[in-house]
Design an enzyme around this catalytic site. Structure first.
Site, mmCIF file in Angstrom:
data_model
loop_
_atom_site.group_PDB
_atom_site.id
_atom_site.type_symbol
_atom_site.label_atom_id
_atom_site.label_comp_id
_atom_site.label_asym_id
_atom_site.label_seq_id
_atom_site.Cartn_x
_atom_site.Cartn_y
_atom_site.Cartn_z
ATOM 1 N N THR A 75 0.832 -1.205 0.000
ATOM 2 C CA THR A 75 0.000 0.000 0.000
ATOM 3 C C THR A 75 0.871 1.261 0.000
ATOM 4 O O THR A 75 0.520 2.266 -0.611
ATOM 5 C CB THR A 75 -0.946 -0.018 1.216
ATOM 6 O OG1 THR A 75 -1.593 -1.288 1.234
ATOM 7 C CG2 THR A 75 -1.996 1.061 1.118
ATOM 8 N N GLU A 81 2.889 0.303 8.917
ATOM 9 C CA GLU A 81 3.036 -0.961 9.669
ATOM 10 C C GLU A 81 4.001 -0.733 10.817
ATOM 11 O O GLU A 81 5.028 -1.389 10.934
ATOM 12 C CB GLU A 81 3.557 -2.078 8.745
ATOM 13 C CG GLU A 81 2.554 -2.495 7.695
ATOM 14 C CD GLU A 81 2.931 -3.797 7.001
ATOM 15 O OE1 GLU A 81 4.008 -4.358 7.269
ATOM 16 O OE2 GLU A 81 2.130 -4.255 6.181
ATOM 17 N N CYS A 135 -12.803 3.285 17.894
ATOM 18 C CA CYS A 135 -13.209 4.347 18.823
ATOM 19 C C CYS A 135 -13.998 3.761 19.986
ATOM 20 O O CYS A 135 -14.050 4.334 21.065
ATOM 21 C CB CYS A 135 -14.014 5.430 18.104
ATOM 22 S SG CYS A 135 -15.735 4.981 17.742
ATOM 23 N N CYS A 195 -18.810 4.239 18.056
ATOM 24 C CA CYS A 195 -19.663 4.373 16.867
ATOM 25 C C CYS A 195 -20.500 3.103 16.687
ATOM 26 O O CYS A 195 -20.249 2.070 17.323
ATOM 27 C CB CYS A 195 -18.822 4.669 15.628
ATOM 28 S SG CYS A 195 -17.865 3.250 15.027
ATOM 29 N N CYS A 222 -14.620 0.941 11.943
ATOM 30 C CA CYS A 222 -14.884 2.122 12.780
ATOM 31 C C CYS A 222 -15.082 3.346 11.890
ATOM 32 O O CYS A 222 -14.346 3.565 10.938
ATOM 33 C CB CYS A 222 -13.714 2.348 13.742
ATOM 34 S SG CYS A 222 -13.863 3.852 14.728
ATOM 35 N N CYS A 268 -0.711 -4.725 9.839
ATOM 36 C CA CYS A 268 -1.400 -4.755 8.541
ATOM 37 C C CYS A 268 -1.568 -6.177 8.028
ATOM 38 O O CYS A 268 -2.499 -6.884 8.420
ATOM 39 C CB CYS A 268 -0.664 -3.866 7.541
ATOM 40 S SG CYS A 268 -1.401 -3.834 5.912
ATOM 41 N N ARG A 271 8.503 -9.717 3.870
ATOM 42 C CA ARG A 271 8.481 -8.363 4.403
ATOM 43 C C ARG A 271 9.885 -7.854 4.713
ATOM 44 O O ARG A 271 10.709 -8.583 5.262
ATOM 45 C CB ARG A 271 7.698 -8.301 5.723
ATOM 46 C CG ARG A 271 6.231 -8.010 5.577
ATOM 47 C CD ARG A 271 5.986 -6.624 4.994
ATOM 48 N NE ARG A 271 4.573 -6.308 4.982
ATOM 49 C CZ ARG A 271 3.737 -6.619 3.981
ATOM 50 N NH1 ARG A 271 4.159 -7.224 2.914
ATOM 51 N NH2 ARG A 271 2.459 -6.276 4.061
HETATM 52 N N1 LIG Z 1 -8.100 -6.304 3.002
HETATM 53 C C1 LIG Z 1 -7.143 -5.648 3.625
HETATM 54 O O1 LIG Z 1 -7.373 -4.999 4.649
HETATM 55 C C2 LIG Z 1 -5.741 -5.731 3.109
HETATM 56 C C3 LIG Z 1 -4.648 -5.431 3.924
HETATM 57 C C4 LIG Z 1 -3.361 -5.585 3.388
HETATM 58 C C5 LIG Z 1 -3.192 -6.016 2.093
HETATM 59 N N2 LIG Z 1 -4.289 -6.272 1.320
HETATM 60 C C6 LIG Z 1 -4.193 -6.749 -0.060
HETATM 61 O O2 LIG Z 1 -4.007 -8.151 -0.034
HETATM 62 C C7 LIG Z 1 -3.335 -8.563 -1.217
HETATM 63 C C8 LIG Z 1 -2.144 -9.407 -0.861
HETATM 64 O O3 LIG Z 1 -1.184 -8.660 -0.127
HETATM 65 P P1 LIG Z 1 0.270 -9.266 0.140
HETATM 66 O O4 LIG Z 1 1.011 -8.267 0.939
HETATM 67 O O5 LIG Z 1 0.133 -10.634 0.653
HETATM 68 O O6 LIG Z 1 0.803 -9.260 -1.372
HETATM 69 P P2 LIG Z 1 1.944 -10.117 -2.102
HETATM 70 O O7 LIG Z 1 2.145 -9.469 -3.418
HETATM 71 O O8 LIG Z 1 3.106 -10.294 -1.200
HETATM 72 O O9 LIG Z 1 1.290 -11.548 -2.311
HETATM 73 C C9 LIG Z 1 0.464 -11.843 -3.372
HETATM 74 C C10 LIG Z 1 0.740 -13.275 -3.798
HETATM 75 O O10 LIG Z 1 -0.179 -13.650 -4.806
HETATM 76 C C11 LIG Z 1 0.482 -14.492 -5.701
HETATM 77 N N3 LIG Z 1 -0.230 -14.546 -6.962
HETATM 78 C C12 LIG Z 1 -0.214 -13.658 -7.980
HETATM 79 N N4 LIG Z 1 -0.982 -14.090 -8.983
HETATM 80 C C13 LIG Z 1 -1.490 -15.274 -8.605
HETATM 81 C C14 LIG Z 1 -2.352 -16.208 -9.231
HETATM 82 N N5 LIG Z 1 -2.838 -16.001 -10.457
HETATM 83 N N6 LIG Z 1 -2.707 -17.309 -8.544
HETATM 84 C C15 LIG Z 1 -2.207 -17.525 -7.300
HETATM 85 N N7 LIG Z 1 -1.383 -16.686 -6.677
HETATM 86 C C16 LIG Z 1 -1.028 -15.570 -7.323
HETATM 87 C C17 LIG Z 1 1.879 -13.905 -5.808
HETATM 88 O O11 LIG Z 1 2.813 -14.863 -6.271
HETATM 89 C C18 LIG Z 1 2.148 -13.475 -4.367
HETATM 90 O O12 LIG Z 1 2.826 -14.473 -3.632
HETATM 91 C C19 LIG Z 1 -2.987 -7.261 -1.952
HETATM 92 O O13 LIG Z 1 -3.984 -7.015 -2.922
HETATM 93 C C20 LIG Z 1 -3.051 -6.223 -0.867
HETATM 94 O O14 LIG Z 1 -3.315 -4.935 -1.372
HETATM 95 C C21 LIG Z 1 -5.544 -6.154 1.813
HETATM 96 ZN ZN LIG Z 2 -0.014 -2.696 4.713
HETATM 97 ZN ZN LIG Z 3 -15.736 3.368 16.026
#
Ligand SMILES: NC(=O)c1ccc[n+]([C@@H]2O[C@H](COP(=O)([O-])OP(=O)(O)OC[C@H]3O[C@@H](n4cnc5c(N)ncnc54)[C@H](O)[C@@H]3O)[C@@H](O)[C@H]2O)c1
Ligand SMILES: [Zn+2]
Ligand SMILES: [Zn+2]
Length: 369
Positions: free
Chosen positions: A42, A63, A92, A95, A106, A169, A363
């Site tokens: 992000t 993070e 909070c 809410c 929140c 995160c 990471r």
């Molecule tokens: N919902 C939330 O609150 C939240 C929080 C953090 C991150 N995210 C999102 O979650 C997602 C994953 O984040 P991350 O940090 O683990 O990312 P990352 O890029 O480290 O991991 C993604 C994985 O998906 C794999 N991948 C790609 N194409 C693929 C396919 N066709 N089939 C199977 N696997 C495939 C990649 O090889 C990689 O290992 C991102 O879209 C991120 O923005 C969401």
């Molecule tokens: Zn993050």
């Molecule tokens: Zn709240």
């Protein structure tokens, strides 16, 4: 006070390490000295300019983990010396959403946070009299940050902060998707698409919930190996495009009781739904798709009992849920070590982005000491 921070000056350019000014915490705010901070997609998404809601100049980073250095007026939840994990999603406690067990969304400070401001509509960051905005309400690519007390989770002081920061995160998002959003039942079959920080967290979450079979799908053999370490009982390399067929084969043609999407690719979201069992299968979408992208859903899949749920920060109510997850890690239930691949200094933050783009490790963690 003066401090060093990584400032986003111009989209698509490297972050600049600068000396900036941080004002004192105001009512309900806390000054935190950062000890560690993970580098997440992000941050890169915003730095690159791809995020249409991004703004500059801003101090990125979300993070973070650190120690409370001082508290402003009217702060009741934290005191000096507390160990904290930063929350881009606050709690909070008051809410309608905070009072409802069904959600963690929140509503307290969303509008200001999206504008890069603290809850009172102003900023604490500046440079030569020019205002700098706060990113995600956290701005943790910096030696210090000022944040509202409702956006800080007080964690076990025994927990090493250079790993606790991952709970800010991706790790909590994955764990929570299994624990809170899907509420995986024991003895079931789960399939997790994506083995990055979020997907690996979901694999660990399915294991904690007592799933019998945990299938992990990714394109990288190295990451599938990490998934095994987190409890995956089967792994599938998605390269040949037959992941869904393989999941159906493994389940007598039925599909998995729970699937999780953690790639951000809308085509994979569709696969995750197709790999879900009829009658009661639940597909949890955690990946964030690009602006304007849509997921195609075949209505027949839903009529025959499959459901799709979205999950933001794993449904974790941050101030309560993050300390609880950290405690489970400290109790030996979650293995965080394999997720920290690189240790960097603040002035190497752009290297963190490069490593992420090269998919080198899960990471990178910045250390501020
Ligand atoms: N919902 C939330 O609150 C939240 C929080 C953090 C991150 N995210 C999102 O979650 C997602 C994953 O984040 P991350 O940090 O683990 O990312 P990352 O890029 O480290 O991991 C993604 C994985 O998906 C794999 N991948 C790609 N194409 C693929 C396919 N066709 N089939 C199977 N696997 C495939 C990649 O090889 C990689 O290992 C991102 O879209 C991120 O923005 C969401
Ligand atoms: Zn993050
Ligand atoms: Zn709240």
């Amino acid at each position: 006070m003066k401090m060093r921070a990584a400032v986003l000056e111009e989209f698509g350019k490297p972050l600049e390490i600068q000396e900036v000014e941080l004002a004192e915490p105001r009512s309900g705010e806390v000054l935190v000295r950062l000890v560690a901070c993970g580098v997440c997609h992000t941050d890169l998404y915003t730095a690159s300019g791809a995020d249409p809601s991004g703004y500059a100049p801003a101090v990125l980073g979300h993070e973070g983990a650190g120690i409370v250095e001082a508290v402003g007026p009217d702060v009741s939840l934290l005191s000096e010396g507390d160990h904290v994990v930063t929350l881009f999603s606050p709690q909070c406690g008051e809410c309608a959403h905070c009072r409802d067990p069904r959600t963690n969304l929140c509503m307290a400070i969303r509008a200001e946070q999206n504008l890069g401001q603290l809850p009172d509509g102003t900023v604490r960051l500046s440079r030569g009299g020019e205002e700098i905005r706060h990113f995600m309400g956290t701005s943790t690519f910096a030696e210090y940050t000022v944040m509202p007390e409702i956006a800080l989770a007080k964690v076990n002081p025994e927990a090493p902060l250079d790993r606790a920061c991952l709970f800010a995160c991706g790790l909590s998002t994955g764990l929570g998707a299994a624990l809170n959003t899907a509420e995986v039942a024991s003895g079931t079959t789960c399939a997790v698409f994506g083995a990055g920080m979020v997907g690996l967290g979901a694999v660990a979450g399915c294991r904690l919930q007592g799933a019998e079979r945990i299938v992990c799908v990714d394109l990288s053999e190295d990451r599938l190996e990490l998934a095994r370490g987190q409890g995956a009982t089967h792994v599938i390399n998605a390269a040949d495009g037959t992941a869904v067929e393989q999941i159906l084969e493994m389940t007598d043609g039925m599909g998995a009781d729970y699937t999780f999407e953690a790639t951000g690719n809308v085509k994979v979201m569709e696969q995750a739904l197709e790999g879900t069992r009829m009658a009661w299968g639940l597909c949890t979408v955690a990946g964030v798709a690009g602006k304007g992208e849509t997921m195609d859903v075949i209505p027949r899949l839903l009529i025959t009992g499959r459901r799709v749920a979205g999950s933001s920060f794993g449904g974790v109510k941050g101030r309560e849920g993050v300390p609880a997850l950290v405690d489970r890690w400290m109790a030996g239930e979650i293995d965080v070590e394999p997720f920290v691949s690189h240790h960097l200094r603040l002035d190497e933050v752009n290297r963190g982005f490069e490593l992420m783009e090269a998919q080198d490790g899960i990471r990178s963690v910045i250390h501020f000491d």
